[in-house]
Write a protein that holds these residues in place. Structure first.
Motif, PDB file in Angstrom:
ATOM      1  N   GLY A  86      -3.983  13.461   2.024  1.00 19.24           N
ATOM      2  CA  GLY A  86      -2.606  13.625   2.482  1.00 19.24           C
ATOM      3  C   GLY A  86      -2.340  13.053   3.856  1.00 19.24           C
ATOM      4  O   GLY A  86      -1.255  13.203   4.396  1.00 19.24           O
ATOM      5  N   ARG A  87      -3.331  12.363   4.439  1.00 18.83           N
ATOM      6  CA  ARG A  87      -3.172  11.816   5.795  1.00 18.83           C
ATOM      7  C   ARG A  87      -2.255  10.605   5.852  1.00 18.83           C
ATOM      8  O   ARG A  87      -1.824  10.223   6.943  1.00 18.83           O
ATOM      9  CB  ARG A  87      -4.537  11.422   6.362  1.00 18.83           C
ATOM     10  N   PHE A  88      -1.977   9.979   4.703  1.00 16.86           N
ATOM     11  CA  PHE A  88      -1.195   8.747   4.696  1.00 16.86           C
ATOM     12  C   PHE A  88       0.040   8.888   3.805  1.00 16.86           C
ATOM     13  O   PHE A  88       0.086   8.349   2.695  1.00 16.86           O
ATOM     14  CB  PHE A  88      -2.071   7.567   4.260  1.00 16.86           C
ATOM     15  N   PRO A  89       1.044   9.617   4.285  1.00 15.31           N
ATOM     16  CA  PRO A  89       2.257   9.810   3.482  1.00 15.31           C
ATOM     17  C   PRO A  89       2.880   8.462   3.125  1.00 15.31           C
ATOM     18  O   PRO A  89       2.930   7.545   3.937  1.00 15.31           O
ATOM     19  CB  PRO A  89       3.184  10.595   4.407  1.00 15.31           C
ATOM     20  N   GLY A  90       3.319   8.374   1.883  1.00 13.26           N
ATOM     21  CA  GLY A  90       3.946   7.141   1.412  1.00 13.26           C
ATOM     22  C   GLY A  90       2.962   6.193   0.752  1.00 13.26           C
ATOM     23  O   GLY A  90       3.349   5.361  -0.056  1.00 13.26           O
ATOM     24  N   ALA A  91       1.685   6.286   1.093  1.00 13.93           N
ATOM     25  CA  ALA A  91       0.678   5.416   0.479  1.00 13.93           C
ATOM     26  C   ALA A  91       0.373   5.930  -0.923  1.00 13.93           C
ATOM     27  O   ALA A  91       0.387   7.130  -1.175  1.00 13.93           O
ATOM     28  CB  ALA A  91      -0.588   5.387   1.324  1.00 13.93           C
ATOM     29  N   ARG A  92       0.121   4.988  -1.830  1.00 14.39           N
ATOM     30  CA  ARG A  92      -0.233   5.370  -3.186  1.00 14.39           C
ATOM     31  C   ARG A  92      -1.088   4.288  -3.834  1.00 14.39           C
ATOM     32  O   ARG A  92      -1.170   3.172  -3.334  1.00 14.39           O
ATOM     33  CB  ARG A  92       1.004   5.689  -4.015  1.00 14.39           C
ATOM     34  N   VAL A  93      -1.708   4.647  -4.956  1.00 14.06           N
ATOM     35  CA  VAL A  93      -2.589   3.719  -5.677  1.00 14.06           C
ATOM     36  C   VAL A  93      -2.333   3.894  -7.172  1.00 14.06           C
ATOM     37  O   VAL A  93      -2.073   5.007  -7.634  1.00 14.06           O
ATOM     38  CB  VAL A  93      -4.079   3.962  -5.317  1.00 14.06           C
ATOM     39  N   ALA A  94      -2.386   2.785  -7.900  1.00 15.12           N
ATOM     40  CA  ALA A  94      -2.199   2.816  -9.351  1.00 15.12           C
ATOM     41  C   ALA A  94      -3.521   2.527 -10.048  1.00 15.12           C
ATOM     42  O   ALA A  94      -4.392   1.841  -9.494  1.00 15.12           O
ATOM     43  CB  ALA A  94      -1.152   1.779  -9.765  1.00 15.12           C
ATOM     44  N   GLN A  95      -3.641   3.040 -11.265  1.00 14.17           N
ATOM     45  CA  GLN A  95      -4.817   2.753 -12.081  1.00 14.17           C
ATOM     46  C   GLN A  95      -4.978   1.238 -12.240  1.00 14.17           C
ATOM     47  O   GLN A  95      -3.986   0.505 -12.289  1.00 14.17           O
ATOM     48  CB  GLN A  95      -4.654   3.377 -13.473  1.00 14.17           C
ATOM     49  N   PRO A  96      -6.218   0.750 -12.318  1.00 13.84           N
ATOM     50  CA  PRO A  96      -6.425  -0.692 -12.532  1.00 13.84           C
ATOM     51  C   PRO A  96      -5.727  -1.160 -13.813  1.00 13.84           C
ATOM     52  O   PRO A  96      -5.670  -0.434 -14.808  1.00 13.84           O
ATOM     53  CB  PRO A  96      -7.939  -0.811 -12.659  1.00 13.84           C
ATOM     54  N   LYS A  97      -5.202  -2.365 -13.747  1.00 13.72           N
ATOM     55  CA  LYS A  97      -4.461  -2.948 -14.867  1.00 13.72           C
ATOM     56  C   LYS A  97      -4.939  -4.381 -15.081  1.00 13.72           C
ATOM     57  O   LYS A  97      -5.033  -5.149 -14.118  1.00 13.72           O
ATOM     58  CB  LYS A  97      -2.969  -2.928 -14.537  1.00 13.72           C
ATOM     59  N   LEU A  98      -5.235  -4.723 -16.335  1.00 10.75           N
ATOM     60  CA  LEU A  98      -5.614  -6.096 -16.655  1.00 10.75           C
ATOM     61  C   LEU A  98      -4.342  -6.932 -16.713  1.00 10.75           C
ATOM     62  O   LEU A  98      -3.437  -6.661 -17.507  1.00 10.75           O
ATOM     63  CB  LEU A  98      -6.358  -6.159 -17.989  1.00 10.75           C
TER      64      LEU A  98
END
Length: 124
Positions: A86-98
């Motif tokens: 929770g230290r980086f509000p606004g940051a996000r990551v998506a599952q890998p996609k081919l």
């Protein structure tokens, strides 16, 4: 044709909270080489980019870096774990996609919406 005799190319990325963004990129493994009150130079595997204390929403949300990595799934797992703090509000990551162009890509958005494409070429 003009020969610019180019020796380096560096992108500029925006930040809204300069210190938070510097910490985010440091946590991703970028080495902070130099910084003053408004600009920071990062090194990632020998490639450099600038982070600046300047923000406009339209620019931030339309900025992207394509970064080739060895293992997109490992990157996803490590970044998802980092973001759980929770230290980086606004940051996000998506599952890998081919992607159709042949890379397995983990998409990461930094705290202001800059999109990082962590691309693994020739995924098994």
């Amino acid at each position: 044709m003009i020969d610019l005799q180019v020796t380096d190319v560096r992108a500029f990325l925006p930040s809204q909270d300069f210190e938070l963004s510097k910490q985010f990129y440091t946590e991703l493994g970028c080495k902070l080489e130099w910084s003053d009150d408004n600009l920071a130079l990062f090194n990632l595997a020998g490639y450099r980019f600038y982070l600046q204390r300047y923000y406009t929403k339209e620019w931030a949300e339309n900025s992207m870096l394509h970064i080739s990595v060895q293992d997109a799934a490992d990157c996803h797992a490590a970044i998802a774990d980092l973001l759980k703090s929770g230290r980086f509000p606004g940051a996000r990551v998506a599952q890998p996609k081919l992607e159709p162009y042949g890379a397995l890509v983990t998409y990461v958005w930094d705290p202001v919406g800059v999109l990082l494409h962590l691309a693994q070429w020739n995924p098994a």
